[in-house]
Motif scaffolding. Structure first.
Motif, mmCIF file in Angstrom:
data_model
loop_
_atom_site.group_PDB
_atom_site.id
_atom_site.type_symbol
_atom_site.label_atom_id
_atom_site.label_comp_id
_atom_site.label_asym_id
_atom_site.label_seq_id
_atom_site.Cartn_x
_atom_site.Cartn_y
_atom_site.Cartn_z
ATOM 1 N N THR A 1 -8.693 -5.509 -0.709
ATOM 2 C CA THR A 1 -7.732 -6.447 -0.130
ATOM 3 C C THR A 1 -8.367 -7.800 0.111
ATOM 4 N N TRP A 2 -9.578 -7.796 0.689
ATOM 5 C CA TRP A 2 -10.249 -9.054 1.006
ATOM 6 C C TRP A 2 -10.800 -9.764 -0.225
ATOM 7 N N GLU B 1 0.812 -1.216 0.000
ATOM 8 C CA GLU B 1 0.000 0.000 0.000
ATOM 9 C C GLU B 1 0.844 1.264 0.000
ATOM 10 N N ARG C 1 -10.159 0.347 -0.294
ATOM 11 C CA ARG C 1 -8.940 -0.463 -0.267
ATOM 12 C C ARG C 1 -9.082 -1.701 0.608
ATOM 13 N N TRP C 2 -9.824 -1.578 1.716
ATOM 14 C CA TRP C 2 -10.006 -2.722 2.608
ATOM 15 C C TRP C 2 -10.778 -3.836 1.907
ATOM 16 N N LYS C 3 -11.862 -3.462 1.215
ATOM 17 C CA LYS C 3 -12.651 -4.459 0.497
ATOM 18 C C LYS C 3 -11.870 -5.044 -0.674
#
Length: 318
Positions: A224-225, A117, A220-222
């Motif tokens: 990543t998953w 990141e 960005r979190w979604k």
């Protein structure tokens, strides 16, 4: 009558395939040449010692030799399971290995995701250089650094505890803390080096996937998953299986430089026990039996984990 089509004999086919292999090896002879040290290492230190493993079934005597020593069958294995210290040490090995998998294995994955990141290339390269450096230090140096940090008289940690009125603690002499010290020191030493493979896997992810997810409103979190972790999952699974194969091989030097008579109870593992009993007490047959037991357990764990991985994720070593 139609004439039967002539087929090349097996010897001719075998000769042609062998010739093709030799031509291929000669073409890439430089690559094969640099593999020679690695091949010699495994031959000398891994495969050649296997030839004397049968002394686990003998009462080995250095004066009578490998073939002159009498057979005793499974006597050393029976003694191993009756030995109170062995059961305690085997338990220590399982606990420390389990803690290492629980905390040390995911550490480089998390660090690689964080580094991925970082957008400023110069800053990213600087961080990578700093976290790679401990890998090139020996465990003797690592233990010296730990002694300096955790020293009850001059250590930084005890100095900070003194600010809160806490008495100095001899961390390396506390039996209850030795496992934590072993695992955390390993994380600090190898976490940076472990990110290399994961960063390479992350670099191979198609950027179009992130652009499509961003258009759909994924942060960005979604991303990543939904994209990053599934994309590197095959790499994670393969490295996890390799870690399972080395589950009982926590490392002799890694533990030996930290433990002392005060921490033997919770810190001693099979590798250090084999050294003490095998080399210092000259119980060669008994410790060979212990080493064989450790190898068999490691093989069983690897086969079981490989089958489970193949059924659940489709990824496997073999």
């Amino acid at each position: 009558m139609a004439r039967a089509k002539l087929q090349p004999s097996d010897s001719v086919v075998h000769r042609d395939s062998a010739s093709t292999v030799w031509k291929y090896m000669w073409k890439y002879k430089a690559l094969y040449f640099i593999t020679i040290p690695g091949i010699l290492y495994y031959l000398i230190f891994k495969y050649v010692p296997l030839g004397a493993s049968f002394i686990a079934f003998k009462d080995y005597n250095i004066f009578k030799g490998v073939f002159g020593s009498p057979w005793v069958g499974l006597e050393h294995f029976e003694r191993m399971f009756r030995h109170g210290d062995f059961l305690r040490i085997f338990k220590n090995t399982l606990i420390i290995g389990g803690l290492d998998i629980l905390f040390a294995f995911p550490a480089p994955i998390i660090l690689a995701l964080l580094l991925n990141e970082v957008r400023l290339v110069v800053y990213k390269r600087l961080i990578q250089t700093v976290i790679y450096m401990p890998h090139f230090l020996s465990w003797v140096i690592i233990s010296g650094i730990a002694v300096g940090i955790l020293s009850p008289s001059t250590g930084v940690v005890n100095h900070m505890l003194g600010w809160f009125g806490i008495e100095p603690i001899y961390f390396l002499g506390e039996n209850s803390m030795i496992r934590t010290i072993l695992v955390t020191s390993g994380i600090w030493k190898e976490v940076g080096w472990g990110t290399i493979i994961y960063l390479a896997a992350l670099a191979g992810i198609n950027p179009d996937l992130y652009e499509a997810a961003e258009i759909d409103g994924a942060n960005r979190w979604k991303q990543t998953w939904a994209i990053t972790i599934p994309s590197i999952m095959p790499t994670i699974v393969i490295l996890f299986l390799l870690k399972i194969g080395d589950f009982l091989d926590f490392g002799f030097e890694r533990v030996w430089v930290f433990i002392n008579p005060l921490t033997y109870e919770n810190g001693e593992i099979l590798d250090t026990y084999i050294y003490r009993a095998g080399l210092l007490q000259q119980e060669y047959s008994f410790t060979t039996a212990v080493g064989m037991f450790k190898s068999i357990i490691g093989l069983i764990l690897l086969v079981v984990a490989n089958k489970l991985s193949r059924k659940t994720t489709g990824e496997s070593l073999f």
